[in-house]
Design a protein around this motif. Structure first.
Motif, PDB file in Angstrom:
ATOM      1  N   TRP A 185       0.855  -1.192   0.000  1.00 16.53           N
ATOM      2  CA  TRP A 185       0.000   0.000   0.000  1.00 16.53           C
ATOM      3  C   TRP A 185       0.898   1.251   0.000  1.00 16.53           C
ATOM      4  O   TRP A 185       0.883   2.038   0.935  1.00 16.53           O
ATOM      5  N   GLU A 187       0.749   3.970  -1.393  1.00 18.85           N
ATOM      6  CA  GLU A 187       0.087   5.291  -1.399  1.00 18.85           C
ATOM      7  C   GLU A 187       0.159   5.951  -0.021  1.00 18.85           C
ATOM      8  O   GLU A 187       0.055   7.170   0.100  1.00 18.85           O
ATOM      9  N   LEU A 307      -2.585   9.909   2.158  1.00 17.16           N
ATOM     10  CA  LEU A 307      -2.344   9.204   0.897  1.00 17.16           C
ATOM     11  C   LEU A 307      -1.655  10.176  -0.063  1.00 17.16           C
ATOM     12  O   LEU A 307      -1.890  11.393   0.007  1.00 17.16           O
ATOM     13  N   LYS A 308      -0.841   9.625  -0.967  1.00 14.40           N
ATOM     14  CA  LYS A 308      -0.077  10.482  -1.898  1.00 14.40           C
ATOM     15  C   LYS A 308      -0.976  11.518  -2.569  1.00 14.40           C
ATOM     16  O   LYS A 308      -0.599  12.670  -2.732  1.00 14.40           O
ATOM     17  N   LYS A 309      -2.187  11.091  -2.963  1.00 12.87           N
ATOM     18  CA  LYS A 309      -3.053  12.006  -3.720  1.00 12.87           C
ATOM     19  C   LYS A 309      -3.530  13.213  -2.885  1.00 12.87           C
ATOM     20  O   LYS A 309      -3.977  14.203  -3.453  1.00 12.87           O
TER      21      LYS A 309
END
Ligand code: PMV
Length: 352
Positions: A185, A187, A307-309
């Motif tokens: 995971w 992210e 999370l990266k986003k």
């Protein structure tokens, strides 16, 4: 002495950030925890590099950390005490009495609540095991690292790592293992804030002791934390970020509540830390979803799991409180690894 051992080994290792915290020891001598814990091993943005050389020619051991010489006979100093313990244990396993030269360097402030001791201890154990050609497996390395600095046992493996508290009196079943490696995971990232880089006012050792001995609130914590470990395992397995984030924030709050309930009370969080807590809740509310979670170890520096986003949104939100040059984005790492000899820290011949 085996000639092979006269080759220096250099290794790099990293800190970890606990989502479910280790807080309180059932055996302070062996660093056996009252509850299991789960962390993320961080990538090499923040790291410890350690070079180790064993030789029969050395009279005694020498230790240098961040360019400063330490006396390994000083049992009051945490760093020298733990280095001496590792050397004694590993030399016993290797059946050698060779002296050691150890040079270690942290790329980030020590003792500022950023798990420098976990990073240092895990890297040291790995480097010494390699230099003595013991090549200890992660489980054995984790047990040695745990004895030095509890949370260090989680920095031996990568990705999401669980330290099961175990039940054996000798600590043989209290070690950490990866429950999902850094590819499961990726992210999930950690945004680290450097709110303060001074030495901790109250060490984590003292925090563990004071909570177990004086906090009534603490009496219920181990059971709650162990329950959270089970929920966290599921959240990680199912990549359920909202669940991970909520448990992470609650567990950090629980640690700091028991710290405040200790007597005399311990206040690791400062006004900036509290402002970050507020700001993250506001951000989640505004988004209508839990996109970020704060967590604090034994210090005021907030670490935001996201999370990266969502990285830019989180940085913009906390950037209202903390200058952006004191914010670092860190991914997941794999635990200690060897470095080529060109990276050796023993190059300065003045040390020899
Ligand atoms: O490993 P120690 O004794 O420094 O204790 C670490 C405690 C916390 O960082 C506050 C929590 C944790 O699990 O890392």
């Amino acid at each position: 002495m085996d000639k092979m051992l006269e080759e220096a080994v250099t290794a790099i290792g990293t800190p970890n950030i606990a989502l479910i915290k280790y807080w309180g020891k059932r055996d302070p001598e062996l660093n056996l925890p009252t509850n299991s814990s789960i962390s993320i091993t961080l990538d090499e943005t923040l790291n410890t590099k350690t070079s180790v050389l064993f030789s029969d020619c050395f009279k005694g051991d020498r230790l240098f950390i961040n360019g400063e010489a330490y006396d390994l006979k000083d049992t009051k100093n945490e760093k020298t005490a733990f280095t001496a313990k590792v050397l004694e244990h590993m030399r016993g396993l290797a059946g050698t009495e060779a002296g050691a030269l150890i040079v270690s360097k942290n790329s980030f402030p020590t003792a500022g609540g950023l798990a420098s001791s976990a990073s240092g201890a895990a890297t040291l154990c790995y480097a010494v095991s390699e230099a003595l050609e013991l090549r200890l497996a992660p489980k054995e390395l984790s047990i040695v690292a745990r004895r030095i600095s509890g949370s260090a046992c989680r920095s031996i493996s990568g990705g999401f790592v669980e330290w099961r508290k175990g039940s054996a009196a000798d600590g043989s079943d209290s070690y950490a293992e990866s429950i999902a490696n850094e590819e499961h995971w990726p992210e999930v990232i950690d945004i680290i804030t450097l709110i303060e880089d001074k030495k901790k006012k109250v060490s984590s050792s003292e925090g563990h002791r004071r909570a177990t001995e004086t906090s009534e609130l603490y009496q219920i914590r181990p059971k709650i934390a162990d329950r959270r470990v089970e929920s966290m395992e599921k959240a990680i397995e199912q990549r359920d970020f909202e669940a991970l984030a909520e448990i992470t924030m609650k567990d950090s709050n629980s640690l700091h509540a028991t710290a405040l309930d200790s007597f005399p009370p311990i206040l690791y969080l400062n006004d900036t830390s509290k402002a970050v807590i507020q700001r993250i809740h506001e951000l989640n509310q505004h988004e209508g979803a839990t996109i970020a979670a704060y967590t604090f170890d034994a210090g005021p520096n907030a670490q935001i799991i996201t999370l990266k986003k969502h990285k830019n949104k989180v940085i913009d939100a906390i950037g209202e409180i903390i200058s952006k040059d004191r914010i670092l984005v860190v991914g997941q790492g794999h635990g200690p690894r060897p470095l080529p000899s060109s990276e050796s820290l023993l190059g300065d011949m003045n040390l020899l």
